[in-house]
Design a protein around this motif. Structure first.
Motif, short mmCIF file in Angstrom:
data_model
loop_
_atom_site.label_atom_id
_atom_site.label_comp_id
_atom_site.label_asym_id
_atom_site.label_seq_id
_atom_site.Cartn_x
_atom_site.Cartn_y
_atom_site.Cartn_z
N LYS A 59 0.82 -1.22 0.00
CA LYS A 59 0.00 0.00 0.00
C LYS A 59 0.85 1.27 0.00
O LYS A 59 0.43 2.29 -0.51
CB LYS A 59 -0.95 0.01 1.20
N GLY A 60 2.02 1.20 0.56
CA GLY A 60 2.88 2.37 0.63
C GLY A 60 3.97 2.42 -0.42
O GLY A 60 4.87 3.24 -0.35
N LEU A 61 3.89 1.56 -1.41
CA LEU A 61 4.97 1.44 -2.39
C LEU A 61 5.21 2.73 -3.18
O LEU A 61 6.35 3.10 -3.45
CB LEU A 61 4.68 0.29 -3.35
N GLU A 62 4.16 3.44 -3.53
CA GLU A 62 4.33 4.67 -4.31
C GLU A 62 5.15 5.72 -3.54
O GLU A 62 5.81 6.55 -4.16
CB GLU A 62 2.97 5.25 -4.70
N ALA A 63 5.13 5.67 -2.23
CA ALA A 63 5.91 6.62 -1.43
C ALA A 63 7.41 6.45 -1.67
O ALA A 63 8.18 7.39 -1.46
CB ALA A 63 5.59 6.45 0.05
N ALA A 64 7.83 5.28 -2.12
CA ALA A 64 9.26 5.05 -2.39
C ALA A 64 9.76 5.96 -3.51
O ALA A 64 10.96 6.24 -3.59
CB ALA A 64 9.50 3.59 -2.75
N ALA A 65 8.86 6.44 -4.36
CA ALA A 65 9.27 7.30 -5.47
C ALA A 65 9.83 8.64 -4.99
O ALA A 65 10.46 9.35 -5.77
CB ALA A 65 8.09 7.53 -6.41
N ALA A 66 9.64 8.96 -3.72
CA ALA A 66 10.17 10.22 -3.18
C ALA A 66 11.69 10.20 -3.11
O ALA A 66 12.32 11.27 -3.01
CB ALA A 66 9.59 10.48 -1.78
N ARG A 67 12.28 9.02 -3.19
CA ARG A 67 13.74 8.90 -3.14
C ARG A 67 14.21 8.13 -4.36
O ARG A 67 13.51 7.27 -4.86
CB ARG A 67 14.17 8.15 -1.88
N PRO A 68 15.42 8.40 -4.82
CA PRO A 68 15.94 7.65 -5.97
C PRO A 68 16.04 6.16 -5.66
O PRO A 68 16.40 5.77 -4.55
CB PRO A 68 17.32 8.25 -6.21
N GLY A 69 15.71 5.37 -6.63
CA GLY A 69 15.80 3.92 -6.47
C GLY A 69 16.17 3.27 -7.78
O GLY A 69 16.06 3.88 -8.84
N LEU A 70 16.58 2.05 -7.70
CA LEU A 70 16.94 1.27 -8.88
C LEU A 70 16.47 -0.15 -8.66
O LEU A 70 16.77 -0.76 -7.63
CB LEU A 70 18.46 1.30 -9.09
N ALA A 71 15.72 -0.68 -9.61
CA ALA A 71 15.28 -2.07 -9.55
C ALA A 71 16.24 -2.90 -10.38
O ALA A 71 16.33 -2.73 -11.60
CB ALA A 71 13.85 -2.20 -10.07
N ILE A 72 16.97 -3.78 -9.73
CA ILE A 72 17.93 -4.64 -10.40
C ILE A 72 17.28 -6.00 -10.57
O ILE A 72 16.89 -6.64 -9.58
CB ILE A 72 19.24 -4.74 -9.59
N LEU A 73 17.14 -6.42 -11.83
CA LEU A 73 16.46 -7.68 -12.13
C LEU A 73 17.43 -8.64 -12.80
O LEU A 73 17.61 -8.61 -14.02
CB LEU A 73 15.26 -7.43 -13.05
N PRO A 74 18.07 -9.51 -12.02
CA PRO A 74 18.91 -10.54 -12.64
C PRO A 74 18.00 -11.52 -13.38
O PRO A 74 17.11 -12.13 -12.80
CB PRO A 74 19.60 -11.21 -11.46
#
Length: 127
Positions: A59-74
């Motif tokens: 439910k709170g996942l969109e709040a993560a967009a407030a900070r830079p992030g990177l999704a690494i998908l091996p």
């Protein structure tokens, strides 16, 4: 599985980790340090990844967009959800996706130069 792994001699643990894709040299260094305490640390996040906990966290996942992030998908790590699930999660979190073709769960030990380059590039892009 964790109990069986921690009960094995270090040499067998190293072989198990290497068979799962971890670089053999790293596996040999880590294996002697895998004990019951580390096993509990490994299991804790997996055990918390059940419903309704996951739905609540999502439910709170969109709040993560407030900070830079990177999704690494091996691409060869088939134990962490589907490609679609991972990409939807990254999109909701506002994180760009980097696919590591040919690498699996232990991607950072499988190709440390590539991993370091990817992480350094991301970190240098963060204001």
């Amino acid at each position: 599985m964790i109990a069986a792994m921690t009960a094995q001699p270090a040499e067998e643990r190293a072989a198990f980790l290497a068979a799962g894709g971890m670089h053999p040299v790293i596996a040999e260094r880590i294996a002697p340090r895998i004990d019951e305490a580390m096993g509990a640390c490994i299991l804790r996040p997996y055990r918390s990844a059940a419903q309704p906990v996951m739905a609540e966290l999502g439910k709170g996942l969109e709040a993560a967009a407030a900070r830079p992030g990177l999704a690494i998908l091996p691409a060869e790590d088939h134990g962490v959800g589907t490609d679609g699930q991972n990409r939807r999660t990254a999109a909701r979190a506002g994180a760009p996706v980097e696919v590591l073709a040919g690498l699996g769960h232990w991607w950072i030990t499988e190709d440390p130069r590539r991993a370091a380059s990817l992480l350094s590039s991301f970190w240098s892009s963060v204001p």
